[in-house]
Design a protein around this motif. Sequence first.
Motif, PDB file in Angstrom:
ATOM      1  N   HIS A 169      58.071  45.839   6.917  1.00  0.00           N
ATOM      2  CA  HIS A 169      57.935  45.995   8.248  1.00  0.00           C
ATOM      3  C   HIS A 169      59.163  45.768   8.967  1.00  0.00           C
ATOM      4  CE1 HIS A 169      58.181  41.759   7.153  1.00  0.00           C
ATOM      5  NE2 HIS A 169      58.289  41.492   8.188  1.00  0.00           N
ATOM      6  N   TYR A 170      59.344  46.048  10.307  1.00  0.00           N
ATOM      7  CA  TYR A 170      60.378  45.828  11.072  1.00  0.00           C
ATOM      8  C   TYR A 170      60.352  44.547  11.984  1.00  0.00           C
ATOM      9  CZ  TYR A 170      62.387  50.418  10.154  1.00  0.00           C
ATOM     10  OH  TYR A 170      62.747  51.591   9.500  1.00  0.00           O
ATOM     11  N   SER A 171      61.165  43.900  12.126  1.00  0.00           N
ATOM     12  CA  SER A 171      61.569  42.779  12.970  1.00  0.00           C
ATOM     13  C   SER A 171      61.598  43.116  14.438  1.00  0.00           C
ATOM     14  CB  SER A 171      62.693  41.677  12.690  1.00  0.00           C
ATOM     15  OG  SER A 171      63.938  42.437  12.981  1.00  0.00           O
ATOM     16  N   GLU A 172      61.424  42.167  15.452  1.00  0.00           N
ATOM     17  CA  GLU A 172      61.464  42.607  16.901  1.00  0.00           C
ATOM     18  C   GLU A 172      62.567  43.204  17.325  1.00  0.00           C
ATOM     19  OE1 GLU A 172      60.379  39.355  19.060  1.00  0.00           O
ATOM     20  OE2 GLU A 172      58.351  39.122  18.531  1.00  0.00           O
ATOM     21  N   ASP A 173      63.772  42.945  16.573  1.00  0.00           N
ATOM     22  CA  ASP A 173      65.090  43.436  16.722  1.00  0.00           C
ATOM     23  C   ASP A 173      65.431  44.708  15.942  1.00  0.00           C
ATOM     24  OD1 ASP A 173      65.277  41.622  14.818  1.00  0.00           O
ATOM     25  OD2 ASP A 173      66.466  40.523  16.022  1.00  0.00           O
ATOM     26  N   GLY A 174      64.698  45.423  15.165  1.00  0.00           N
ATOM     27  CA  GLY A 174      64.626  46.200  14.414  1.00  0.00           C
ATOM     28  C   GLY A 174      65.300  46.241  13.203  1.00  0.00           C
ATOM     29  N   VAL A 175      65.044  45.088  12.494  1.00  0.00           N
ATOM     30  CA  VAL A 175      65.354  44.958  11.213  1.00  0.00           C
ATOM     31  C   VAL A 175      64.320  45.262  10.074  1.00  0.00           C
ATOM     32  CG1 VAL A 175      66.676  43.283   9.408  1.00  0.00           C
ATOM     33  CG2 VAL A 175      67.378  43.265  11.784  1.00  0.00           C
ATOM     34  N   THR A 223      77.164  44.024  13.900  1.00  0.00           N
ATOM     35  CA  THR A 223      77.907  45.125  13.531  1.00  0.00           C
ATOM     36  C   THR A 223      78.691  45.959  14.737  1.00  0.00           C
ATOM     37  OG1 THR A 223      75.994  46.733  13.318  1.00  0.00           O
ATOM     38  CG2 THR A 223      76.327  45.317  11.356  1.00  0.00           C
ATOM     39  N   GLY A 224      78.001  46.075  15.880  1.00  0.00           N
ATOM     40  CA  GLY A 224      78.496  46.933  17.177  1.00  0.00           C
ATOM     41  C   GLY A 224      78.034  48.360  16.829  1.00  0.00           C
ATOM     42  N   ASP A 225      77.222  48.629  16.111  1.00  0.00           N
ATOM     43  CA  ASP A 225      76.859  50.087  15.928  1.00  0.00           C
ATOM     44  C   ASP A 225      75.280  50.210  15.718  1.00  0.00           C
ATOM     45  OD1 ASP A 225      76.222  49.845  13.042  1.00  0.00           O
ATOM     46  OD2 ASP A 225      78.385  50.151  12.662  1.00  0.00           O
ATOM     47  N   PHE A 226      74.659  51.441  15.450  1.00  0.00           N
ATOM     48  CA  PHE A 226      73.427  51.618  15.502  1.00  0.00           C
ATOM     49  C   PHE A 226      72.808  52.092  14.058  1.00  0.00           C
ATOM     50  CE2 PHE A 226      74.629  52.358  19.895  1.00  0.00           C
ATOM     51  CZ  PHE A 226      73.948  51.446  20.386  1.00  0.00           C
ATOM     52  N   PHE A 227      73.656  51.780  13.068  1.00  0.00           N
ATOM     53  CA  PHE A 227      73.150  52.055  11.756  1.00  0.00           C
ATOM     54  C   PHE A 227      71.958  51.325  11.363  1.00  0.00           C
ATOM     55  CE2 PHE A 227      77.528  53.886  11.404  1.00  0.00           C
ATOM     56  CZ  PHE A 227      76.937  55.223  11.147  1.00  0.00           C
ATOM     57  N   LYS A 228      71.320  51.465  10.378  1.00  0.00           N
ATOM     58  CA  LYS A 228      69.882  50.706   9.952  1.00  0.00           C
ATOM     59  C   LYS A 228      70.400  49.544   9.336  1.00  0.00           C
ATOM     60  CE  LYS A 228      66.178  52.767   8.710  1.00  0.00           C
ATOM     61  NZ  LYS A 228      65.073  53.367   8.049  1.00  0.00           N
ATOM     62  N   ARG A 229      69.636  48.600   9.535  1.00  0.00           N
ATOM     63  CA  ARG A 229      69.870  47.160   9.046  1.00  0.00           C
ATOM     64  C   ARG A 229      68.673  46.909   8.518  1.00  0.00           C
ATOM     65  NH1 ARG A 229      71.670  47.842  14.008  1.00  0.00           N
ATOM     66  NH2 ARG A 229      73.668  47.024  14.800  1.00  0.00           N
ATOM     67  N   VAL A 230      68.846  46.169   6.700  1.00  0.00           N
ATOM     68  CA  VAL A 230      67.814  46.053   6.099  1.00  0.00           C
ATOM     69  C   VAL A 230      67.840  44.622   5.429  1.00  0.00           C
ATOM     70  CG1 VAL A 230      66.548  46.745   3.810  1.00  0.00           C
ATOM     71  CG2 VAL A 230      67.773  48.622   5.531  1.00  0.00           C
ATOM     72  N   ILE A 231      66.840  43.876   5.100  1.00  0.00           N
ATOM     73  CA  ILE A 231      66.751  42.531   4.444  1.00  0.00           C
ATOM     74  C   ILE A 231      65.860  43.034   3.282  1.00  0.00           C
ATOM     75  CG2 ILE A 231      66.212  40.390   4.436  1.00  0.00           C
ATOM     76  CD1 ILE A 231      67.124  40.133   7.198  1.00  0.00           C
ATOM     77  N   ILE A 232      66.285  42.575   2.129  1.00  0.00           N
ATOM     78  CA  ILE A 232      65.438  42.905   0.969  1.00  0.00           C
ATOM     79  C   ILE A 232      65.260  41.314   0.152  1.00  0.00           C
ATOM     80  CG2 ILE A 232      65.255  43.679  -1.375  1.00  0.00           C
ATOM     81  CD1 ILE A 232      67.142  45.954  -0.341  1.00  0.00           C
ATOM     82  N   THR A 233      63.895  41.211   0.088  1.00  0.00           N
ATOM     83  CA  THR A 233      63.610  39.887  -0.156  1.00  0.00           C
ATOM     84  C   THR A 233      62.876  39.983  -1.679  1.00  0.00           C
ATOM     85  OG1 THR A 233      61.222  39.707   0.781  1.00  0.00           O
ATOM     86  CG2 THR A 233      63.194  39.292   1.961  1.00  0.00           C
ATOM     87  N   LYS A 234      62.366  38.936  -2.242  1.00  0.00           N
ATOM     88  CA  LYS A 234      61.554  38.826  -3.264  1.00  0.00           C
ATOM     89  C   LYS A 234      60.184  39.229  -3.192  1.00  0.00           C
ATOM     90  CE  LYS A 234      60.098  38.309  -7.530  1.00  0.00           C
ATOM     91  NZ  LYS A 234      59.938  37.078  -8.204  1.00  0.00           N
ATOM     92  N   ASP A 235      59.685  38.380  -2.234  1.00  0.00           N
ATOM     93  CA  ASP A 235      58.026  38.946  -2.037  1.00  0.00           C
ATOM     94  C   ASP A 235      57.554  39.180  -0.630  1.00  0.00           C
ATOM     95  OD1 ASP A 235      57.551  38.162  -4.764  1.00  0.00           O
ATOM     96  OD2 ASP A 235      57.978  35.879  -4.350  1.00  0.00           O
TER      97      ASP A 235
END
Length: 418
Positions: free
Chosen positions: A395-401, A378-390
Amino acid sequence: MRFEREHYINKLISSKYNHLIKIVTGLRRVGKSYLLFNLYKQHLLTNGVDVNHIIELQLDSFAHRKYRKAETLYEYVENLTNQDSQMYYVMIDEVQMLEDFVDVLNGFLHIENLDVYVTGSNAKFLSSDIVTEFRGRGVQIHLQPLSFKEIKEVSDEDTSSLWRDYIYYGGLPMVVLENDKARKAEVLQELLKETYLSDIINRNSVKNDAELEELFCLLASNIGTLTNPNKLANTFVSEKKVKIGHNTIKTYIDYFIDSFLINKAVRYDIKGKKYIDTPVKYYFTDMGLRNARLNFRQLEETHSMENIIFNELKIRGFNVDVGVITQYDRNENGNSIRKLLEIDFVCNQGSKRYYIQSAYAIPDQAKLEQEKRSLMMTGDFFKRVIITKDTPAPHYSEDGVLIMSVYDFLLNENSLEY
């Protein structure tokens, strides 16, 4: 089982005495009248308002039909408010049945001791008048079907069982309150056919109702899929052997949107900072109505989850777009190839922005990297989120997702702030 609808009651409370007309809109049978005439009325009474200072007018009832006349209703309300200087609260249900309703409501604004609340069922009929006629003198409070959190708060069932019912039957209060599941399905099909589609057909004098219903079915089969009227017209020709103009299709889609049956998500070029008019995605306001149109056959949980996430973001007050990122690669001949990567939802609210991917399952690292790919570009610093079923816990991934389950997302209104 009683749904308090606190999110919307709080909106009404915060708008009290603001010298604006409070206009409650939403899908038919979503509970607008109950919100005003039961829940909000109870709030007023609990906080010391005299019952005689609450004026209730339900214009779709036979008993109040005489108040559909502008002068009759205005004089009735004005005479009541002249009895003393205390604040009066007028609640008008189905205000579109009142003749010259814009003039009447604007007139009410000149009565100092009157706070005005109205409901309406048609988006175009009301919102266009708010913009062009009220000129900042009205505030719209849009009521959505019950959220997953609202149902969970009053139910003893386990979360997974509630989820299955929610993606299957949706969140219309009268359907949620029905215990028999076969009857739930019947109610949804009756409502869709006899109330929603019939209302659209009659209100807009649609001559070919079969085409309109078939289009609704086609949209229901393709929730969250990029499309436009031209593509849909071609599908009618190829699959249904029916020729229908793209302008007619656009008109019908506008009817669905105006009646709050569906919502549109437009593509947004994140790096180019511009909107892409076409194609767009359509999501259903209530999954139960969507499933009823397909006779409860096409029940892919992946697409249902994406639709429910979209609806929850709208409930929370976000403007929701589909994110697009342009990437240039080279093929084996060294020629530049343009690729468009997608982010399911770009959510904006004031200065806040979130990038969200809906990923039903992430079975391995390769799938995780695939889901993160566009988020990390995205080229910016807004929060990135992944929503799964289960996902077991946010938690955060190593790269801040931020990675969380759909349950954690839906059941905590501040979940994006983990």
